[in-house]
Design an enzyme around this catalytic site. Structure first.
Site, PDB file in Angstrom:
ATOM      1  N   ASP A 199      35.867  36.359  42.625  1.00 36.73           N
ATOM      2  CA  ASP A 199      35.009  35.750  41.912  1.00 36.73           C
ATOM      3  C   ASP A 199      34.511  34.730  42.536  1.00 36.73           C
ATOM      4  OD1 ASP A 199      33.206  35.407  39.392  1.00 36.73           O
ATOM      5  OD2 ASP A 199      34.833  33.884  39.010  1.00 36.73           O
ATOM      6  N   ASP A 225      32.261  31.613  41.221  1.00 36.77           N
ATOM      7  CA  ASP A 225      32.486  30.179  40.343  1.00 36.77           C
ATOM      8  C   ASP A 225      33.942  29.993  39.863  1.00 36.77           C
ATOM      9  OD1 ASP A 225      29.958  29.765  40.867  1.00 36.77           O
ATOM     10  OD2 ASP A 225      29.215  30.598  39.060  1.00 36.77           O
TER      11      ASP A 225
END
Length: 160
Positions: free
Chosen positions: A8, A10
């Site tokens: 991922d 953020d």
């Protein structure tokens, strides 16, 4: 077959701040380069899968995301690193429906097919349950972390 680390963005690559779309707010996490180099040393492809729903919500533009990704790519290049691919979903269920937004698994599936990846040898590192849900739908092992955890702290969970 290949093996991959899906990440991922953020909270895993850069500091989680809510909607991150301005370059001055984009802080690469300490240990990222070290962690990515170790994953490469262990033979993993590196693939980013990120939800960027702020685009659908009109909070920022796709060009804002591209600016951040260009900066990230250039920063990694200085250390001799590169991602094999960066996928990001521009949708949000309040605005538009899709199957690329995590917890759906379209981008993970695309990467598995495109790069001939064995899901049983691969991992998805994310700071939200939707990250691990997308992974596990297609047989990739999900690793749920607390946002902003340095990647080197996760090496014990990744097979060599």
């Amino acid at each position: 077959m290949n093996k991959a680390i899906f990440l991922d963005r953020d909270g895993v690559i850069n500091r989680e701040r809510g909607f991150t779309y301005r370059l001055e707010d984009f802080e690469i996490l300490p240990g990222l380069i070290e962690g990515l180099k170790e994953f490469r040393r262990r033979g993993y492809l590196l693939i980013v899968v990120s939800n960027q729903s702020g685009i659908a919500k009109g909070l920022y533009k796709q060009t804002d995301v591209e600016i951040l990704h260009t900066y990230l790519i250039e920063t990694l290049k200085e250390s001799g690193l590169a991602f094999d691919e960066i996928y990001y979903c521009v949708h949000h269920p309040d605005v538009s429906k899709c199957i690329c937004r995590k917890p759906d698994s379209l981008f993970v599936e695309k990467a598995l097919a495109r790069f001939n990846i064995d899901p049983a040898q691969s991992y998805f590192i994310g700071d939200k349950e939707r990250d691990t849900e997308a992974a596990e739908k297609v047989g990739v092992k999900g690793i749920l972390i607390e946002a902003n955890t340095p990647l080197p702290e996760l090496m014990q969970f990744i097979k060599a």
